[in-house]
Motif scaffolding. Structure first.
Motif, PDB file in Angstrom:
ATOM      1  N   CYS A  91       0.845  -1.202   0.000  1.00 61.11           N
ATOM      2  CA  CYS A  91       0.000   0.000   0.000  1.00 61.11           C
ATOM      3  C   CYS A  91       0.878   1.249   0.000  1.00 61.11           C
ATOM      4  O   CYS A  91       0.639   2.209  -0.742  1.00 61.11           O
ATOM      5  CB  CYS A  91      -0.906   0.023   1.232  1.00 61.11           C
ATOM      6  N   ALA A  92       1.901   1.246   0.860  1.00 61.93           N
ATOM      7  CA  ALA A  92       2.809   2.391   0.941  1.00 61.93           C
ATOM      8  C   ALA A  92       3.548   2.596  -0.369  1.00 61.93           C
ATOM      9  O   ALA A  92       3.744   3.736  -0.815  1.00 61.93           O
ATOM     10  CB  ALA A  92       3.798   2.189   2.085  1.00 61.93           C
ATOM     11  N   ALA A  93       3.962   1.501  -0.998  1.00 63.49           N
ATOM     12  CA  ALA A  93       4.670   1.596  -2.275  1.00 63.49           C
ATOM     13  C   ALA A  93       3.777   2.209  -3.352  1.00 63.49           C
ATOM     14  O   ALA A  93       4.217   3.053  -4.143  1.00 63.49           O
ATOM     15  CB  ALA A  93       5.148   0.209  -2.704  1.00 63.49           C
ATOM     16  N   TYR A  94       2.521   1.806  -3.368  1.00 64.31           N
ATOM     17  CA  TYR A  94       1.585   2.347  -4.355  1.00 64.31           C
ATOM     18  C   TYR A  94       1.317   3.827  -4.095  1.00 64.31           C
ATOM     19  O   TYR A  94       1.226   4.637  -5.033  1.00 64.31           O
ATOM     20  CB  TYR A  94       0.267   1.575  -4.307  1.00 64.31           C
ATOM     21  N   LEU A  95       1.191   4.197  -2.828  1.00 64.10           N
ATOM     22  CA  LEU A  95       0.882   5.583  -2.472  1.00 64.10           C
ATOM     23  C   LEU A  95       1.987   6.532  -2.915  1.00 64.10           C
ATOM     24  O   LEU A  95       1.731   7.570  -3.531  1.00 64.10           O
ATOM     25  CB  LEU A  95       0.662   5.690  -0.963  1.00 64.10           C
TER      26      LEU A  95
END
Length: 299
Positions: free
Chosen positions: A43-47
């Motif tokens: 999720c953090a990588a996508y954000l």
């Protein structure tokens, strides 16, 4: 994490700073990690990827050139952009058929990533294998692509975010594989942000809207006392700052070697990457979301 195996690309720059602190802090600790914990990293990588793509949508080619394969011709750039854009489009399509985000409504990266990634990882069990519709640069026959897409759709049907967050299922923590998967998630986010700036801004806004009392209750130890991002603008500014740090490191490389492809990080370079705070703040944001989700499900 095996520092000699990490190519110094833009995508890996963010993947390493997101993953390494968690590995040391035991959110990601070997030899096996929970599907829910690993999903928060993605999720953090996508954000962060979407923030870069959104703010650099008019010069996204320059970001793509910083990926690990460092494409330098128009045809190579087009292939790379097409591959990551296709992954993003397929993820959106799969999420629309899942039970996440209010009956498939694309409300946040938290819902998007959990709907399309975690159950695939869970299905792979302790083997540590990652399945995607198509990896960048991989040619997949149309029928095989349909079969993979059907498999992905089947794994997310009828599963709630709370069930994923609380899942006891684990995958083998192989640092190089996990770092690679996180890196291509960053790259995918960049292309989605560039092609869907309004959508990704709305999703990011929903993910960053955390009340101070919720942050205080669910945040991890040694994390800022208040949510680090007041709004999407603050996120975009932090992502841009990190991008400029990466550019500076590339251009000031004292060895003069080519950064990309088969290049590897020296110990000092790796330490410089992992001392960045953005990755920790991004993951903490999703740790709070996971805590809220589990708390709401229990009521």
């Amino acid at each position: 994490m095996d520092t000699k195996r990490i190519a110094p690309s833009l995508a890996n720059f963010f993947a390493v700073q997101i993953l390494d602190p968690q590995s040391k802090g035991r959110l990601l600790g070997g030899p096996y990690v929970s599907v829910g914990a690993l999903s928060l990293s993605l999720c953090a990588a996508y954000l962060v990827g979407s923030a870069l793509g959104r703010t650099h949508r008019d010069d996204v080619d320059e970001l793509v050139k910083m990926f690990s394969d460092e494409p330098d011709s128009p045809s190579q750039l087009d292939i790379a952009k097409s591959a990551y854009s296709a992954r993003a489009a397929e993820r959106l399509e799969l999420s629309a058929g899942s039970s996440f985000g209010g009956g498939g409504e694309r409300t946040s990266f938290f819902h998007l990533v959990l709907a399309t990634t975690t159950q695939v990882l869970a299905a792979m069990g302790a083997q540590g294998e990652f399945v995607a519709v198509a990896m960048p640069g991989e040619y997949v026959e149309p029928e095989e692509k349909k079969r993979r897409a059907a498999q992905l759709a089947m794994t997310v049907h009828g599963v709630s975010t709370a069930e994923v967050c609380a899942s006891g299922q684990k995958v083998k923590y192989e640092p190089r594989l996990v770092a690679f998967y996180a890196a291509i998630t960053v790259a995918e986010g960049i292309l989605l942000g560039a092609t869907e700036p309004d959508l990704t801004a709305t999703m990011a806004s929903n993910d960053l809207a955390l009340a101070a009392q919720h942050w205080e209750r669910y945040k991890s130890a040694n994390i800022a006392e208040r949510p680090p991002f007041a709004d999407v603008t603050k996120l975009d500014e932090r992502a841009e700052f990190e991008l400029q740090f990466f550019r500076s490191a590339r251009t000031s490389d004292p060895t003069g070697r080519h950064w990309g492809g088969a290049a590897r990080l020296a110990s000092g370079e790796y330490d410089a990457w992992t001392k960045r705070s953005l990755g920790i703040d991004l993951v903490a944001t999703y740790v709070v979301h996971a805590g809220l989700t589990l708390s709401n499900a229990a009521q």
